[in-house]
Enzyme design. Structure first.
Site, PDB file in Angstrom:
ATOM      1  N   ILE A  60     132.635  55.278  84.464  1.00 28.54           N
ATOM      2  CA  ILE A  60     133.542  56.417  84.631  1.00 28.54           C
ATOM      3  C   ILE A  60     132.788  57.726  84.376  1.00 28.54           C
ATOM      4  CG2 ILE A  60     135.519  57.626  83.597  1.00 28.54           C
ATOM      5  CD1 ILE A  60     136.406  55.369  85.344  1.00 28.54           C
ATOM      6  N   ARG A 227      95.308  83.157  75.342  1.00 27.87           N
ATOM      7  CA  ARG A 227      95.388  81.691  75.247  1.00 27.87           C
ATOM      8  C   ARG A 227      94.155  81.152  74.520  1.00 27.87           C
ATOM      9  NH1 ARG A 227      93.242  78.809  80.647  1.00 27.87           N
ATOM     10  NH2 ARG A 227      91.813  80.435  81.353  1.00 27.87           N
ATOM     11  N   GLU A 281     107.950  68.604  81.389  1.00 35.61           N
ATOM     12  CA  GLU A 281     108.182  69.806  80.581  1.00 35.61           C
ATOM     13  C   GLU A 281     109.514  69.751  79.824  1.00 35.61           C
ATOM     14  OE1 GLU A 281     105.451  70.901  83.971  1.00 35.61           O
ATOM     15  OE2 GLU A 281     107.393  69.890  83.816  1.00 35.61           O
ATOM     16  N   ASP A 339      97.121  81.933  91.909  1.00 34.86           N
ATOM     17  CA  ASP A 339      98.200  80.946  92.052  1.00 34.86           C
ATOM     18  C   ASP A 339      99.459  81.565  92.645  1.00 34.86           C
ATOM     19  OD1 ASP A 339      96.747  78.826  91.202  1.00 34.86           O
ATOM     20  OD2 ASP A 339      97.697  78.632  89.232  1.00 34.86           O
TER      21      ASP A 339
END
Length: 531
Positions: A60, A227, A281, A339
């Site tokens: 259900i 980074r 992710e 990119d």
């Protein structure tokens, strides 16, 4: 995530101290969600044999019978991912107990498919999707009570039932006392570490390590992508905070989330402290929530900033549940270059800043990156986002200060020479542009200050006086390689914003900044026409 944490702690403390199961109750809808595949695949791969899932197989959903939308063979699906799977009558207590015993002996994660009827016992609504989210109604309940022979008044627990529950609750006392005796036999330092890490505390002396490293950074003045600065900070921090549990969604070499002191967790060895989450992710974010809720570790995980959109529901829960989960999100702007617009997160930082109880950090150099990591670790009830660059940036903080300047969210990085007429506010990689614009404006006789604003959320917590003193009374121009949304509160109606107005493009970073007009010259012009 909770089952992962159990395995990780078991590898550190042994069966005598950590040896518990993680039970899940899931419905048909849960198993239709895409994240269920990420969880099933990961659990099977890692062999999380103490994870037991009860599937309420009632066929259900809110819209009606399951068959209108799905017809998967769930047992085969789970088995294909390395699970043990069995089917039982979900209304038979003896079958349930037998299935649990079988699952507990398995060397694989287990699915127990419990065939049930929704609204069981309701005279006219048993098996109907109408019972999913609506009350049965007085007449249906009265008839149901009569049919079941249930005579107790509403909210009254019969003595027989109460005694049974209290007996069940009390039977763990002896087991708990035996565990405490084993725990008391541990070395005192191990006991302290176990209690401290489960409570979320950090080891003594880690701040001194961070401060010593900060002094070194001020001396070295490295020109690095943030980074890279993050990885350097992790090398210093993870060595003294071993409960930091790192990871990445298949981008370790790009996110630079693995510290030199860390070793990978594998299906055969959970003694490590770095997770390879794969291209999952959403799963990674949800797993980190489970790890944080379980206790014992400080989870952080990396991916590209644009992929925050895949994780958003789990990130929202990090905030809602007040969990210290740290998201290391790199390639944070058009500065990632070739990119192109699919990967350039022009709107992502603004959208994350809209989320309550989430600190979004965008540091400008290695010192700010370390300070932001320190703040993220200290925020026990708030998740953090570290938005980090792909491209290199110069050191903007070369004079050591014991004060964590990022803790206030924004601060005057360069004061104006003379009575301040303008303030340039910037974050991250654009602080370099702001400083260049300031030097040109000063040379042209316009005293200008530069404010670095790595964290809006922390700045909003400061006093009105501090915010006024930081931003000044003159012209305000903000520069950030993202959308303007949210900046108006700081620049005001007469200020200017230098940044993006739409999606990016594919080209080298330097060319993109010129193409989109995010330059020192544009900042200078915006100030001069307003002074």
């Amino acid at each position: 995530g909770m089952a992962m944490a159990e395995k990780l702690q078991n590898a550190r403390y042994g069966d005598d101290i950590v040896n518990h199961y993680t039970y899940v109750i899931a419905g048909d809808g849960c198993l239709m969600e895409g994240i269920s595949h990420e969880a099933i695949s990961t659990a099977g791969h890692l062999g999380l044999n103490k994870l037991i899932v009860f599937w309420d197989d009632n066929e259900i959903t809110i819209d009606g019978k399951l068959g209108i939308a799905a017809s998967d063979n769930q047992l085969k699906r789970f088995k294909a991912s390395g699970w043990d799977a069995q089917a039982i009558d979900g209304h038979d207590p003896e079958e349930i107990a037998k299935a649990i015993k079988k699952a507990q002996k398995s060397d694989k994660p287990s699915l127990i498919a419990c065939k049930t009827k929704i609204g069981k016992g309701a005279p006219t609504l048993e098996g109907s999707h109408k019972t999913h989210g609506a009350p049965l109604g007085d007449e249906e309940i009265a008839t149901m009570r009569e049919k079941l022979g249930w005579k107790a008044a509403p909210f009254e627990v019969p003595e027989k039932v109460l005694k049974a529950w209290r007996k069940a609750g009390g039977r763990g006392a002896a087991v708990r006392e035996a565990w405490q005796e084993r725990f008391n036999d541990l070395d005192h330092n191990i006991q302290e570490t176990f209690v401290r890490t489960n409570d979320g505390g950090l080891p003594d002396g880690w701040e001194a390590t961070a401060e010593a490293y900060k002094k070194q950074l001020c001396e070295d003045a490295p020109k690095k992508a943030t980074r890279q600065s993050s990885q350097m900070a992790l090398n210093a921090l993870c060595a003294v905070i071993p409960e930091m549990l790192g990871g990445s969604a298949d981008l370790t070499g790009s996110n630079l989330t693995k510290a030199d002191s860390q070793t990978s967790v594998t299906p055969d060895d959970f003694s490590g402290n770095y997770m390879h989450y794969g291209i999952r992710e959403f799963g990674m974010a949800a797993f980190m929530n489970g790890i944080a809720l379980h206790g014992g570790f400080v989870p952080y995980g990396g991916t590209f900033l644009v992929f925050a959109d895949y994780m958003r529901a789990a990130m929202r829960l990090s905030a809602l549940m007040e969990q210290r989960v740290i998201y290391v999100l790199t390639h944070d702007s058009i500065g990632l270059g070739e990119d192109g617009p699919t990967h350039q997160p022009v709107e992502t930082v603004a959208s994350l800043r809209a989320m309550p109880n989430t600190n979004v950090f965008r540091p400008a150099d290695a010192v700010e990156t370390l300070e932001c990591w320190t703040l993220a670790l200290q925020s026990e009830k708030t998740p953090s986002v570290l938005a980090l660059s792909r491209q290199g940036v110069p050191a903007v903080r070369t004079e050591y200060s014991e004060e964590n300047k990022c803790a206030k969210g924004a601060y005057v990085l360069r004061a104006a020479d003379g009575p301040r007429k303008a303030t340039i506010i910037a974050t991250g990689t654009e602080v370099e542009i702001a400083l260049a614009a300031r030097d040109q404006l000063q040379a042209e006789g316009v005293p200008t200050a530069v404010v670095s604003m790595p964290c809006w959320e922390l700045f909003e917590q400061q006093s009105d006086a501090y915010k006024h003193d930081t931003l000044g009374d003159g012209v305000r121009v903000a520069v950030e390689a993202g959308l303007q949304m949210g900046w108006d509160r700081y620049i005001g109606a007469s200020g200017a914003f230098i940044g993006m107005t739409g999606f990016g493009a594919s080209a080298p970073a330097e060319d993109l900044y010129k193409h989109f007009g995010i330059t020192a010259e544009a900042v200078v012009e915006a100030v001069k026409v307003r002074v």
